[in-house]
Design a protein around this motif. Structure first.
Motif, PDB file in Angstrom:
ATOM      1  N   ARG A 158       0.822  -1.217   0.000  1.00  0.00           N
ATOM      2  CA  ARG A 158       0.000   0.000   0.000  1.00  0.00           C
ATOM      3  C   ARG A 158       0.859   1.272   0.000  1.00  0.00           C
ATOM      4  NH1 ARG A 158      -5.030   0.343   0.374  1.00  0.00           N
ATOM      5  NH2 ARG A 158      -5.319  -1.650   1.406  1.00  0.00           N
ATOM      6  N   THR A 162       1.063   3.929  -3.078  1.00  0.00           N
ATOM      7  CA  THR A 162       0.575   5.298  -2.863  1.00  0.00           C
ATOM      8  C   THR A 162       1.636   6.301  -3.325  1.00  0.00           C
ATOM      9  OG1 THR A 162      -0.814   4.567  -1.031  1.00  0.00           O
ATOM     10  CG2 THR A 162      -0.281   6.927  -1.128  1.00  0.00           C
ATOM     11  N   GLN A 165       1.826   6.685  -7.120  1.00  0.00           N
ATOM     12  CA  GLN A 165       0.785   7.501  -7.750  1.00  0.00           C
ATOM     13  C   GLN A 165       1.275   8.906  -8.097  1.00  0.00           C
ATOM     14  OE1 GLN A 165      -2.390   6.894  -4.762  1.00  0.00           O
ATOM     15  NE2 GLN A 165      -3.665   6.351  -6.529  1.00  0.00           N
ATOM     16  N   THR A 175      -2.807   3.474  -9.282  1.00  0.00           N
ATOM     17  CA  THR A 175      -4.195   3.623  -8.844  1.00  0.00           C
ATOM     18  C   THR A 175      -4.958   2.314  -9.042  1.00  0.00           C
ATOM     19  OG1 THR A 175      -4.144   5.983  -9.314  1.00  0.00           O
ATOM     20  CG2 THR A 175      -6.325   4.949  -9.191  1.00  0.00           C
ATOM     21  N   GLY A 176      -4.747   1.669 -10.178  1.00  0.00           N
ATOM     22  CA  GLY A 176      -5.378   0.371 -10.427  1.00  0.00           C
ATOM     23  C   GLY A 176      -4.916  -0.694  -9.444  1.00  0.00           C
ATOM     24  N   ARG A 179      -6.528  -0.106  -6.154  1.00  0.00           N
ATOM     25  CA  ARG A 179      -7.934  -0.531  -6.243  1.00  0.00           C
ATOM     26  C   ARG A 179      -8.018  -2.067  -6.091  1.00  0.00           C
ATOM     27  NH1 ARG A 179      -9.219   1.480 -11.116  1.00  0.00           N
ATOM     28  NH2 ARG A 179      -9.245   3.559 -10.228  1.00  0.00           N
ATOM     29  N   SER A 182      -7.435  -2.920  -2.479  1.00  0.00           N
ATOM     30  CA  SER A 182      -8.630  -2.650  -1.667  1.00  0.00           C
ATOM     31  C   SER A 182      -9.703  -3.701  -1.893  1.00  0.00           C
ATOM     32  CB  SER A 182      -9.189  -1.263  -1.984  1.00  0.00           C
ATOM     33  OG  SER A 182      -8.263  -0.277  -1.593  1.00  0.00           O
ATOM     34  N   GLY A 183      -9.870  -4.109  -3.164  1.00  0.00           N
ATOM     35  CA  GLY A 183     -10.856  -5.138  -3.491  1.00  0.00           C
ATOM     36  C   GLY A 183     -10.518  -6.479  -2.866  1.00  0.00           C
TER      37      GLY A 183
END
Length: 189
Positions: A158, A162, A165, A175-176, A179, A182-183
């Motif tokens: 993470r 970050t 980005q 960003t993908g 995501r 997070s998913g």
């Protein structure tokens, strides 16, 4: 162009090419150690042995994975994945994280992603973290790290994702990947 087509082109009219193409595993292993063999012959032997899951291919394939020629690295990664040797992840991680070999780290990074081994995420995190300087020339390796971390969805990534980005060439992929991370965290265990 396939690996065999490329090697056929390198071999030219050499009589050894059709012989190695039809050789059994013992003859292929002999070609790896026989003095005076051209690089294409050693690569063909190692590649075929790797696909045959013969452990004698491991060391020659690791050497090819670290070669300056991208098609050789890609062929070695393919054969190492097929080989299934438990030492592969450790070797790929060592190559990916070596700051002196970053120019040749693309295929080791991709191999680590495909392996999904315990060494994979830590190696990709370390490599990406080192490549986040503003003018680093190895942005393709950095993108492969970001994409790999998205596939692995390891929560330890993470922070580095970050930070990625903020880099124009990495922002969309980072960003993908975040995501995806997070998913993965939201899905039932």
């Amino acid at each position: 162009m396939t690996v065999l087509e490329r090697l056929r082109g390198e071999a030219g009219a050499a009589e050894a090419y059709p012989r190695l193409l039809g050789a059994g595993v013992d003859e292929l292993a002999g070609a790896l150690t026989e003095p005076g063999q051209p690089l294409w012959a050693r690569e063909l032997a190692a590649y075929r042995l790797g696909l045959a899951r013969d452990p004698r291919a491991f060391e020659p394939l690791v050497l090819l994975l670290n070669h300056r020629d991208p098609p050789r690295c890609a062929a070695a990664a393919e054969a190492l994945l097929a080989l299934g040797d438990p030492r592969t992840a450790r070797a790929a991680a060592a190559l990916a994280t070596n700051p002196l070999r970053t120019a040749y780290a693309l295929e080791p990074v991709r191999l680590l992603t495909a392996l999904r081994a315990p060494e994979s995420a830590p190696a990709l995190i370390a490599t990406l973290g080192r490549l986040l300087s503003p003018h680093d020339p190895y942005w393709r390796v950095a993108v492969a790290c970001v994409e790999g971390l998205g596939v692995l969805a390891d929560p330890r990534a993470r922070d580095v994702l970050t930070r990625a980005q903020a880099h124009p060439r990495l922002a969309v992929a980072a960003t993908g990947a975040l995501r995806a991370l997070s998913g993965a965290g939201a899905s039932p265990g």
